[in-house]
Design a protein around this motif. Structure first.
Motif, short mmCIF file in Angstrom:
data_model
loop_
_atom_site.label_atom_id
_atom_site.label_comp_id
_atom_site.label_asym_id
_atom_site.label_seq_id
_atom_site.Cartn_x
_atom_site.Cartn_y
_atom_site.Cartn_z
N SER A 334 0.80 -1.22 0.00
CA SER A 334 0.00 0.00 0.00
C SER A 334 0.83 1.27 0.00
O SER A 334 0.37 2.30 -0.51
CB SER A 334 -0.93 0.01 1.22
N ALA A 335 2.03 1.24 0.56
CA ALA A 335 2.84 2.46 0.67
C ALA A 335 4.19 2.34 -0.01
O ALA A 335 4.61 3.25 -0.73
CB ALA A 335 3.04 2.83 2.14
N VAL A 336 4.89 1.21 0.20
CA VAL A 336 6.24 1.09 -0.37
C VAL A 336 6.20 1.04 -1.89
O VAL A 336 7.02 1.69 -2.56
CB VAL A 336 6.94 -0.16 0.20
N ILE A 337 5.26 0.28 -2.45
CA ILE A 337 5.20 0.16 -3.91
C ILE A 337 4.99 1.51 -4.58
O ILE A 337 5.76 1.89 -5.48
CB ILE A 337 4.12 -0.85 -4.33
N PRO A 338 3.96 2.30 -4.21
CA PRO A 338 3.84 3.61 -4.86
C PRO A 338 5.02 4.54 -4.61
O PRO A 338 5.44 5.27 -5.52
CB PRO A 338 2.54 4.18 -4.28
N LEU A 339 5.59 4.49 -3.41
CA LEU A 339 6.74 5.35 -3.14
C LEU A 339 7.97 4.93 -3.94
O LEU A 339 8.75 5.79 -4.38
CB LEU A 339 7.07 5.36 -1.65
N MET A 340 8.16 3.63 -4.14
CA MET A 340 9.31 3.20 -4.93
C MET A 340 9.18 3.67 -6.37
O MET A 340 10.17 4.14 -6.97
CB MET A 340 9.45 1.68 -4.88
N TRP A 341 7.98 3.57 -6.95
CA TRP A 341 7.80 4.09 -8.31
C TRP A 341 8.00 5.61 -8.33
O TRP A 341 8.56 6.15 -9.30
CB TRP A 341 6.42 3.73 -8.83
N LEU A 342 7.56 6.29 -7.28
CA LEU A 342 7.76 7.74 -7.22
C LEU A 342 9.24 8.09 -7.15
O LEU A 342 9.72 8.96 -7.91
CB LEU A 342 7.03 8.30 -5.99
N TYR A 343 9.98 7.44 -6.26
CA TYR A 343 11.40 7.76 -6.11
C TYR A 343 12.19 7.40 -7.37
O TYR A 343 13.13 8.11 -7.74
CB TYR A 343 11.98 7.02 -4.90
N LEU A 344 11.82 6.31 -8.02
CA LEU A 344 12.49 5.96 -9.28
C LEU A 344 12.19 7.01 -10.35
O LEU A 344 13.07 7.37 -11.14
CB LEU A 344 12.05 4.58 -9.75
#
Length: 696
Positions: A334-344
């Motif tokens: 719920s949180a890590v996946i969207p943030l990882m795509w954001l940071y990438l």
């Protein structure tokens, strides 16, 4: 001189809102507005860095044998020091940013996609979405999974090639993503706050709580990290091979509870869960805002509605959101996946050291939440890196890939060397093929079709260049995994078949769902385009409400309470506390299965015969260790009526000191005295229970 005097305006005659006194007010207003606009980014980035620091300290504590409470206090000091350094660096950046910037060349608009090939991709995507959503809806539907798999592969490959062509045809530089406005961030903060409030009243009884919350209770009560089994034995039997002591979130909850002096379940459900809810919603908002080409608030609203309205199934993303955020895997998806795509996205757009640092910190945070990160993050990073390799960004892709997977994979490798896993007989028996994997996570029917459209059309709707290309990489990766035989081959090679149904997690699916309402509908007036987008959003939300199971439904195994509660059935919780407070003899407690599962959430001091039968697959199912527990739990449940000759050896081998059964289990109440147990406590209805203690 007279003219000069006449030209002077006194404070009394000055216009309202002007003059020297207005300058501080305007500055304060601007400061508050800027702070609100930046709040979602500040909160999520700070949380990632803080939990990454905790996870590193938690892993280092194994070397020095530190108690969790000591590690927690060191972490608090570390957070203060990191915050001070961050503030100093932010101040320096603010000073340097105040200097006049050199003129930059005008940004170029992304090259348009060729309509002919775009139509081919959209047709393939529609075929894939419709057939995937309808496959398996009813018996004998006759839809072979090869149809959506093949059409999806065509759509994914075609979309990737079109977006690659657009990237290469667009001259540099390109327009930067706009910063969120104060209104937008305020809306996201309000929604996240409402979601956090709702977390107090929604309770999902999850059988896994006996492990996740039970481990936090153990840590809070004993101030040690159990490196061996803590469910069936007192840290004696080997630990479950599927649960190496890598994840740090349960120990964090236990240490927090011990330091502030509250029950670990309260720390989990009343302190951490609402904070996690805020962070998960803000993570979703940040990716939606970065990837949406227009109307991000509308797309964000649809994404949140999807999570709340599409639950029900045990693998639905809505089920893994608010009802299970406190389980590390729930927060991961719920949180890590969207943030990882954001940071990438930020890394490939800016190549800043800050973005790369956040990628590394988030990867550490991910493995601190769940060991599933060591499986999903390499897939996610590989998908993004492959997309960037296609446009010649090989160096940036390799750096990002290494930053995203080094710590998760390294921690798993080290844990296998330090804590060798014991083979779990039957643990990997469950396997779901491509069709069933799609149905479990992306649903079937109308909702399955909408999710399919998001999967295969989302990259074409995302903001061009980096967001679109990364989304296309994720779509291509999942489309390949959904081809029949691929998951089977991956299972045979890796031996992780039991968790391969989680591969759709590499997608930022709620974000892609939201992007569907940002399609630029042809219309003569801009207002009509907005109306069309709102109409699409309304139709999507209506389809979720009509054809899916909402998060608060009993069919989602959720109870809605009128006050904050633990996420346990209240009657079972009351019985577990009642048994805990009894003057019991030494030895294990035998009780109905649901009560034993609840007891370890109440206290680790109450040792039970069978915390959960599912976990017995981690041990030898043919041993007395397992057979005795299964026999006695069925006896306590009233499901079977074993003879005295069968019960006595099992009770002796397991050293059962107390037997508690529901009053309706007349056979157990009659047999207990014959087995050498004396009645010593009764609980009245509702939830009437009788307890027997061992003689002598």
């Amino acid at each position: 001189m007279t003219q000069v005097k006449d030209a002077v305006v006194t404070p009394a005659s000055a216009e309202p809102g002007t003059g020297p006194s207005a300058v501080p007010r305007q500055g304060l207003t601007r400061l508050v507005s800027t702070g609100i606009a930046a709040a979602p980014a500040l909160l999520t980035d700070a949380a990632v860095l803080a939990f990454a620091l905790w996870t590193v300290l938690y892993h280092a504590a194994f070397i020095f044998s530190l108690a969790p409470s000591v590690t927690f206090k060191i972490w608090l000091v570390g957070c203060v020091l990191v915050a001070a350094v961050a503030l100093l660096r932010a101040r320096r950046r603010a000073v340097s940013a105040a200097a006049p910037a050199a003129d930059s060349p005008a940004a170029a608009s992304p090259a348009p996609l060729p309509r002919r090939w775009l139509a081919v991709v959209l047709v393939a995507a529609a075929v894939a979405a419709v057939t995937a959503g309808l496959a398996g809806v009813s018996a004998g539907d006759g839809i072979s999974w090869w149809i959506p798999a093949a059409a999806g592969a065509v759509a994914a490959v075609g979309g990737m090639l079109l977006l690659r062509r657009s990237w290469l045809a667009t001259p540099q530089p390109v327009p930067a993503a706009p910063a969120p406005t104060t209104l937008q961030s305020t809306y996201a903060l309000v929604i996240s706050g409402l979601v956090a409030i709702s977390s107090f009243f929604l309770a999902r009884n999850t059988p896994d709580d006996v492990y996740y919350v039970g481990k936090s209770v153990w840590v809070a009560e004993r101030d040690i990290v159990p490196l061996r089994d803590f469910l069936f034995t007192e840290n004696v039997a080997h630990a479950m091979g599927s649960q190496p002591p890598i994840a740090s979130i349960e120990v964090f909850a236990g240490a927090l509870a011990r330091v502030i002096g509250i029950h670990a379940a309260s720390a989990t459900w009343y302190v951490l869960l609402p904070i996690m809810a805020v962070l998960a919603i803000l993570a979703l908002w940040r990716l939606v805002h970065r990837w949406a080409p227009r109307r991000p608030m509308l797309a964000f609203t649809v994404a949140v509605a999807f999570l709340y309205l599409v639950a029900g199934g045990d693998a639905a993303l809505g089920t893994f959101h608010l009802p299970r955020l406190y389980e590390g895997k729930g927060m991961f998806v719920s949180a890590v996946i969207p943030l990882m795509w954001l940071y990438l996205t930020e890394w490939f757009d800016t190549r800043s050291r800050r973005s790369l640092l956040l990628v590394v910190a988030l990867s550490i945070t991910a493995v601190g939440l769940t060991t599933t990160a060591a499986i999903i993050l390499p897939m996610l990073a590989g998908a993004g890196a492959f997309a960037m390799l296609l446009v010649g960004r090989w160096k940036d892709a390799l750096i990002a890939g290494a930053a995203a997977v080094a710590y998760p994979v390294g921690s798993v490798v080290v844990s296998q060397l330090v804590f060798p896993a014991v083979a779990a007989t039957g643990a990997d028996a469950a396997f779901f093929d491509a069709e069933y994997t799609y149905r479990r996570t992306l649903m079937v029917g109308v909702v399955g079709v909408v999710c399919g459209l998001a999967l295969w059309c989302g990259p074409l709707l995302a903001r061009r260049r980096t967001p679109a290309l990364l989304a296309a990489g994720a779509t291509l990766a999942l489309s390949v995994l959904l081809i029949p035989g691929v998951l089977e081959a991956l299972s045979a090679v890796s031996g992780i078949s039991v968790v391969l149904w989680r591969v759709p997690w590499l997608l930022a699916l709620p974000t892609l769902i939201g992007l569907l309402c940002t399609v630029d509908v042809p219309a003569p007036a801009r207002a009509l385009r907005r109306v069309a987008s709102v109409g699409i959003a309304g139709a999507m939300v209506a389809s979720f409400a009509l054809f899916a199971t909402p998060m608060w439904s009993p069919q989602s195994w959720v109870e809605v309470h009128d006050r904050p509660t633990w996420k346990l059935p209240q009657q079972r919780q009351g019985i577990a506390f009642w048994i805990k407070d009894l003057d019991r003899p030494d030895g294990l407690v035998l009780a109905p299965s649901v009560i034993m599962r609840t007891s370890l959430v109440v206290s680790s001091r109450v040792r039970v015969v069978l915390p959960r039968d599912f976990y017995l697959v981690e041990y030898d199912l043919n041993s007395d260790f397992a057979k005795d527990r299964l026999l006695l739990s069925r006896f306590a449940d009233g499901r079977t009526q074993p003879t005295r000759a069968e019960l006595e050896p099992a009770l002796q081998r397991l050293d059962v000191g107390t037997i508690c059964v529901y009053n309706g289990n007349t056979y157990a109440r009659e047999v207990a005295p014959q087995l050498g147990y004396t009645e010593f406590a009764k609980r009245r209805a509702p939830g009437a229970v009788t307890c027997f203690r061992r003689d002598g």
